[in-house]
Enzyme design. Structure first.
Site, mmCIF file in Angstrom:
data_model
loop_
_atom_site.group_PDB
_atom_site.id
_atom_site.type_symbol
_atom_site.label_atom_id
_atom_site.label_comp_id
_atom_site.label_asym_id
_atom_site.label_seq_id
_atom_site.Cartn_x
_atom_site.Cartn_y
_atom_site.Cartn_z
ATOM 1 N N GLY A 1 103.372 67.723 97.698
ATOM 2 C CA GLY A 1 103.684 68.441 96.447
ATOM 3 C C GLY A 1 102.384 69.170 96.098
ATOM 4 O O GLY A 1 101.060 68.380 96.125
ATOM 5 N N GLN B 1 95.781 73.152 90.955
ATOM 6 C CA GLN B 1 95.035 72.103 91.770
ATOM 7 C C GLN B 1 94.068 72.844 92.928
ATOM 8 O O GLN B 1 93.251 72.448 93.347
ATOM 9 C CB GLN B 1 95.992 71.468 92.521
ATOM 10 N N CYS C 1 98.347 61.465 93.972
ATOM 11 C CA CYS C 1 98.163 62.709 93.513
ATOM 12 C C CYS C 1 96.850 63.282 94.412
ATOM 13 O O CYS C 1 95.728 62.632 94.294
ATOM 14 C CB CYS C 1 97.676 62.883 92.115
ATOM 15 N N LEU C 2 96.877 64.528 95.104
ATOM 16 C CA LEU C 2 95.892 64.998 95.905
ATOM 17 C C LEU C 2 94.575 65.217 94.862
ATOM 18 O O LEU C 2 93.409 65.202 95.538
ATOM 19 C CB LEU C 2 96.300 66.467 96.470
ATOM 20 N N HIS D 1 106.194 65.372 88.140
ATOM 21 C CA HIS D 1 104.768 65.386 88.456
ATOM 22 C C HIS D 1 103.810 66.717 88.367
ATOM 23 O O HIS D 1 102.941 66.860 87.798
ATOM 24 C CB HIS D 1 104.582 64.230 89.637
ATOM 25 N N GLU D 2 104.702 67.448 89.476
ATOM 26 C CA GLU D 2 104.012 68.867 89.353
ATOM 27 C C GLU D 2 104.062 69.652 88.255
ATOM 28 O O GLU D 2 103.097 70.528 87.893
ATOM 29 C CB GLU D 2 104.521 69.538 90.673
ATOM 30 N N HIS E 1 101.193 68.816 85.845
ATOM 31 C CA HIS E 1 100.054 69.728 86.230
ATOM 32 C C HIS E 1 99.942 70.943 85.481
ATOM 33 O O HIS E 1 98.964 71.674 85.289
ATOM 34 C CB HIS E 1 99.807 70.102 87.568
HETATM 35 C C1 QAP Z 1 103.051 64.299 93.842
HETATM 36 O O1 QAP Z 1 101.561 63.886 95.701
HETATM 37 C C2 QAP Z 1 103.887 63.105 94.066
HETATM 38 O O2 QAP Z 1 95.615 59.726 96.974
HETATM 39 C C3 QAP Z 1 102.449 64.645 95.183
HETATM 40 O O3 QAP Z 1 94.316 60.122 99.648
HETATM 41 C C4 QAP Z 1 103.585 61.900 93.603
HETATM 42 O O4 QAP Z 1 101.287 64.770 97.785
HETATM 43 C C5 QAP Z 1 105.324 63.523 94.221
HETATM 44 C C6 QAP Z 1 98.179 62.268 98.611
HETATM 45 C C7 QAP Z 1 104.674 60.845 93.607
HETATM 46 C C8 QAP Z 1 106.164 62.582 94.342
HETATM 47 C C9 QAP Z 1 105.761 61.198 94.172
HETATM 48 C C10 QAP Z 1 97.359 61.358 97.677
HETATM 49 C C11 QAP Z 1 97.192 62.553 99.710
HETATM 50 C C12 QAP Z 1 98.881 63.010 98.246
HETATM 51 C C13 QAP Z 1 96.312 60.754 97.861
HETATM 52 C C14 QAP Z 1 100.834 64.056 96.737
HETATM 53 C C15 QAP Z 1 95.635 60.565 99.349
HETATM 54 C C16 QAP Z 1 95.815 61.608 100.249
HETATM 55 C C17 QAP Z 1 99.794 63.013 97.108
HETATM 56 CO CO CO Z 2 99.306 65.708 91.418
#
Ligand code: QAP
Ligand code: CO
Length: 171
Positions: A45, A50, A95-96, A137-138, A141
């Site tokens: 996501g 971001q 989270c990215l 979550h999004e 943001h």
């Molecule tokens: C948001 O999160 C989300 O720490 C999206 O090193 C969170 O794509 C949606 C990511 C929880 C549903 C449930 C995080 C990639 C990606 C990191 C992400 C990383 C590399 C997170």
């Molecule tokens: Co995030």
């Protein structure tokens, strides 16, 4: 084009985004950049802020039962509003914009959301499970909020300490 993902504590991540007014090629190019960036960084996501764009745009692309991230499962959600929410669920979120950190966060279990698609058509949809978590979550943001702000006081203190240590180490 793959864009840089802003990382905490970048100040832009605290700003509120604004509604999309024109469903034009600029929006389509933003959605394309967001998709390329999310896939390149191995996310499920991403919100426009971001990559530094303060617009109410988010994308979510969960993986299927086989662990494949298929483009036909991509959601493009513009100007979302939560109409209803109920229940509660806890999930280990990441989270990215906070790479390498994951923690349990409580959110509503079911949500009903109105939003617009890339062509400006109004949609209404109910989400549950991981999709409901991802949308919340999004959407946070879009209001300038990060999941780490939902941590307990003690967990947040521990996070800040670890994050500073990591920054000093140049990671
Ligand atoms: C948001 O999160 C989300 O720490 C999206 O090193 C969170 O794509 C949606 C990511 C929880 C549903 C449930 C995080 C990639 C990606 C990191 C992400 C990383 C590399 C997170
Ligand atoms: Co995030």
């Amino acid at each position: 084009m793959i864009q840089e993902v802003l990382v905490y504590p970048n100040k832009l991540l605290r700003e509120s985004s604004k509604d999309v007014l024109h469903f034009d090629e600029h929006l389509h190019s933003l959605l394309h950049d967001m998709y390329e960036t999310m896939v390149a960084k191995e996310g499920i996501g991403l919100a426009a802020v971001q990559i530094g764009v303060l617009l109410n745009v988010l994308i979510i692309n969960l993986v299927d039962e086989e662990g494949c991230q298929k483009i036909e499962n991509l959601y493009e959600i513009i100007n979302p509003v939560i109409l209803e929410k109920d229940g509660s669920t806890i999930y280990q979120e990441g989270c990215l914009s906070v790479p390498g950190y994951y923690d349990e966060i409580e959110r509503a279990e079911h949500i009903k959301v109105s939003y617009y698609d890339r062509n400006g058509n109004r949609c209404e949809e109910e989400f549950t499970d991981l999709m409901a978590i991802a949308v919340q979550h999004e959407m946070d943001h879009l209001k300038g909020r990060l999941f780490i702000e939902k941590l307990s006081y003690l967990k947040r203190k521990k996070f800040d300490k670890e994050w500073k240590k990591k920054q000093k180490a140049g990671k």
